[in-house]
Design a protein around this motif. Structure first.
Motif, PDB file in Angstrom:
ATOM      1  N   THR A 216       0.837  -1.209   0.000  1.00 36.94           N
ATOM      2  CA  THR A 216       0.000   0.000   0.000  1.00 36.94           C
ATOM      3  C   THR A 216       0.865   1.251   0.000  1.00 36.94           C
ATOM      4  O   THR A 216       0.605   2.204  -0.744  1.00 36.94           O
ATOM      5  CB  THR A 216      -0.954  -0.009   1.207  1.00 36.94           C
ATOM      6  N   LEU A 217       1.914   1.255   0.805  1.00 34.10           N
ATOM      7  CA  LEU A 217       2.810   2.414   0.845  1.00 34.10           C
ATOM      8  C   LEU A 217       3.569   2.584  -0.467  1.00 34.10           C
ATOM      9  O   LEU A 217       3.725   3.708  -0.964  1.00 34.10           O
ATOM     10  CB  LEU A 217       3.789   2.280   2.007  1.00 34.10           C
ATOM     11  N   VAL A 218       4.034   1.485  -1.038  1.00 35.23           N
ATOM     12  CA  VAL A 218       4.766   1.557  -2.311  1.00 35.23           C
ATOM     13  C   VAL A 218       3.850   2.074  -3.424  1.00 35.23           C
ATOM     14  O   VAL A 218       4.258   2.918  -4.233  1.00 35.23           O
ATOM     15  CB  VAL A 218       5.382   0.186  -2.665  1.00 35.23           C
ATOM     16  N   GLN A 219       2.613   1.604  -3.474  1.00 37.27           N
ATOM     17  CA  GLN A 219       1.671   2.083  -4.490  1.00 37.27           C
ATOM     18  C   GLN A 219       1.372   3.569  -4.297  1.00 37.27           C
ATOM     19  O   GLN A 219       1.296   4.321  -5.271  1.00 37.27           O
ATOM     20  CB  GLN A 219       0.365   1.286  -4.456  1.00 37.27           C
ATOM     21  N   ALA A 220       1.226   3.991  -3.055  1.00 38.47           N
ATOM     22  CA  ALA A 220       0.991   5.421  -2.786  1.00 38.47           C
ATOM     23  C   ALA A 220       2.176   6.252  -3.270  1.00 38.47           C
ATOM     24  O   ALA A 220       1.990   7.337  -3.823  1.00 38.47           O
ATOM     25  CB  ALA A 220       0.752   5.647  -1.298  1.00 38.47           C
ATOM     26  N   ARG A 221       3.375   5.737  -3.082  1.00 43.06           N
ATOM     27  CA  ARG A 221       4.565   6.450  -3.561  1.00 43.06           C
ATOM     28  C   ARG A 221       4.526   6.597  -5.079  1.00 43.06           C
ATOM     29  O   ARG A 221       4.807   7.664  -5.621  1.00 43.06           O
ATOM     30  CB  ARG A 221       5.822   5.701  -3.130  1.00 43.06           C
TER      31      ARG A 221
ATOM     32  N   ARG B 147       6.771  10.691   2.489  1.00 43.59           N
ATOM     33  CA  ARG B 147       7.779  10.493   3.525  1.00 43.59           C
ATOM     34  C   ARG B 147       7.187   9.611   4.615  1.00 43.59           C
ATOM     35  O   ARG B 147       6.022   9.768   4.952  1.00 43.59           O
ATOM     36  CB  ARG B 147       8.212  11.826   4.130  1.00 43.59           C
ATOM     37  N   LEU B 148       7.979   8.708   5.133  1.00 42.42           N
ATOM     38  CA  LEU B 148       7.563   7.891   6.263  1.00 42.42           C
ATOM     39  C   LEU B 148       8.170   8.488   7.524  1.00 42.42           C
ATOM     40  O   LEU B 148       9.326   8.920   7.509  1.00 42.42           O
ATOM     41  CB  LEU B 148       8.037   6.449   6.087  1.00 42.42           C
ATOM     42  N   ALA B 149       7.393   8.512   8.600  1.00 49.32           N
ATOM     43  CA  ALA B 149       7.886   9.082   9.849  1.00 49.32           C
ATOM     44  C   ALA B 149       7.772   8.074  10.982  1.00 49.32           C
ATOM     45  O   ALA B 149       6.792   7.332  11.073  1.00 49.32           O
ATOM     46  CB  ALA B 149       7.095  10.341  10.198  1.00 49.32           C
ATOM     47  N   ARG B 150       8.761   8.057  11.799  1.00 48.00           N
ATOM     48  CA  ARG B 150       8.812   7.317  13.061  1.00 48.00           C
ATOM     49  C   ARG B 150       8.473   5.828  12.970  1.00 48.00           C
ATOM     50  O   ARG B 150       7.767   5.305  13.820  1.00 48.00           O
ATOM     51  CB  ARG B 150       7.921   8.003  14.094  1.00 48.00           C
ATOM     52  N   PRO B 151       8.999   5.124  11.959  1.00 48.39           N
ATOM     53  CA  PRO B 151       8.745   3.688  11.936  1.00 48.39           C
ATOM     54  C   PRO B 151       9.497   3.011  13.089  1.00 48.39           C
ATOM     55  O   PRO B 151      10.682   3.262  13.282  1.00 48.39           O
ATOM     56  CB  PRO B 151       9.291   3.244  10.580  1.00 48.39           C
ATOM     57  N   THR B 152       8.796   2.213  13.846  1.00 47.50           N
ATOM     58  CA  THR B 152       9.419   1.525  14.972  1.00 47.50           C
ATOM     59  C   THR B 152       9.099   0.040  14.901  1.00 47.50           C
ATOM     60  O   THR B 152       8.225  -0.388  14.155  1.00 47.50           O
ATOM     61  CB  THR B 152       8.894   2.081  16.316  1.00 47.50           C
ATOM     62  N   GLY B 153       9.796  -0.735  15.684  1.00 49.22           N
ATOM     63  CA  GLY B 153       9.497  -2.154  15.833  1.00 49.22           C
ATOM     64  C   GLY B 153       9.390  -2.894  14.522  1.00 49.22           C
ATOM     65  O   GLY B 153      10.292  -2.868  13.685  1.00 49.22           O
ATOM     66  N   ILE B 154       8.257  -3.554  14.342  1.00 51.52           N
ATOM     67  CA  ILE B 154       8.040  -4.411  13.180  1.00 51.52           C
ATOM     68  C   ILE B 154       8.102  -3.623  11.870  1.00 51.52           C
ATOM     69  O   ILE B 154       8.594  -4.113  10.861  1.00 51.52           O
ATOM     70  CB  ILE B 154       6.719  -5.205  13.296  1.00 51.52           C
ATOM     71  N   VAL B 155       7.617  -2.379  11.883  1.00 52.45           N
ATOM     72  CA  VAL B 155       7.629  -1.575  10.661  1.00 52.45           C
ATOM     73  C   VAL B 155       9.069  -1.311  10.216  1.00 52.45           C
ATOM     74  O   VAL B 155       9.419  -1.520   9.054  1.00 52.45           O
ATOM     75  CB  VAL B 155       6.864  -0.244  10.845  1.00 52.45           C
ATOM     76  N   ALA B 156       9.909  -0.890  11.138  1.00 55.90           N
ATOM     77  CA  ALA B 156      11.309  -0.609  10.811  1.00 55.90           C
ATOM     78  C   ALA B 156      12.002  -1.868  10.315  1.00 55.90           C
ATOM     79  O   ALA B 156      12.790  -1.824   9.361  1.00 55.90           O
ATOM     80  CB  ALA B 156      12.028  -0.037  12.030  1.00 55.90           C
TER      81      ALA B 156
ATOM     82  N   GLY C   1      14.338  -3.602   2.008  1.00 56.59           N
ATOM     83  CA  GLY C   1      15.053  -2.536   1.320  1.00 56.59           C
ATOM     84  C   GLY C   1      14.156  -1.364   0.941  1.00 56.59           C
ATOM     85  O   GLY C   1      14.625  -0.376   0.382  1.00 56.59           O
ATOM     86  N   VAL C   2      12.877  -1.456   1.248  1.00 59.27           N
ATOM     87  CA  VAL C   2      11.937  -0.392   0.887  1.00 59.27           C
ATOM     88  C   VAL C   2      12.234   0.891   1.658  1.00 59.27           C
ATOM     89  O   VAL C   2      11.985   1.988   1.163  1.00 59.27           O
ATOM     90  CB  VAL C   2      10.472  -0.853   1.103  1.00 59.27           C
ATOM     91  N   GLY C   3      12.823   0.766   2.828  1.00 62.35           N
ATOM     92  CA  GLY C   3      13.193   1.960   3.585  1.00 62.35           C
ATOM     93  C   GLY C   3      14.176   2.847   2.849  1.00 62.35           C
ATOM     94  O   GLY C   3      14.284   4.035   3.143  1.00 62.35           O
ATOM     95  N   GLN C   4      14.861   2.291   1.861  1.00 65.22           N
ATOM     96  CA  GLN C   4      15.818   3.080   1.089  1.00 65.22           C
ATOM     97  C   GLN C   4      15.173   3.868  -0.048  1.00 65.22           C
ATOM     98  O   GLN C   4      15.784   4.774  -0.597  1.00 65.22           O
ATOM     99  CB  GLN C   4      16.914   2.177   0.538  1.00 65.22           C
ATOM    100  N   VAL C   5      13.935   3.526  -0.415  1.00 65.54           N
ATOM    101  CA  VAL C   5      13.269   4.260  -1.502  1.00 65.54           C
ATOM    102  C   VAL C   5      12.340   5.351  -0.977  1.00 65.54           C
ATOM    103  O   VAL C   5      11.846   6.158  -1.758  1.00 65.54           O
ATOM    104  CB  VAL C   5      12.499   3.329  -2.465  1.00 65.54           C
TER     105      VAL C   5
END
Length: 116
Positions: free
Chosen positions: A70-75, A86-95, A102-106
């Motif tokens: 869902t996030l990749v499609q929104a991008r 922009r993604l903000a404050r990903p913690t725990g399982i999300v991070a 590798g999606v955190g790099q895009v």
């Protein structure tokens, strides 16, 4: 504007100086990804298009491939109108999922969210 899967997930939009901030909370899985997708599409449909759309993930307690997709499609949708997601404050399982895939790099990832 908000959407929710009762008791499991909420996505609420607030305005900031740079554009909309979507505050996501709860379990982001196949069922609730539909709700997030709706909120993302509404936020991106505003005209003029916002320069930045922030998704605050600090309250997300579960995150699977449906949420990631869902996030990749929104991008992709946002890029067509020159909006940066922009993604903000990903913690725990999300991070962890962002790192492993590798999606955190895009996505630009922020430790804080923009002030109102």
């Amino acid at each position: 504007m908000s959407a929710h899967a009762p008791g499991r997930f909420t996505a609420t939009v607030r305005d900031s100086r740079t554009g909309p901030v979507i505050e996501a909370s709860g379990e982001l899985d196949q069922d609730s990804a539909i709700y997030l997708k709706t909120v993302l599409r509404r936020a991106l449909a505003v005209r003029p298009a916002p320069p930045v759309l922030v998704v605050d993930l600090v309250g997300v307690t579960f995150f699977d491939s449906s949420g990631l997709n869902t996030l990749v499609q929104a991008r992709r949708d946002a890029e067509r109108q020159d909006t940066v997601v922009r993604l903000a404050r990903p913690t725990g399982i999300v991070a962890l999922v962002l790192e492993i895939t590798g999606v955190g790099q895009v996505f630009p990832v922020d430790k804080d969210v923009p002030a109102d």
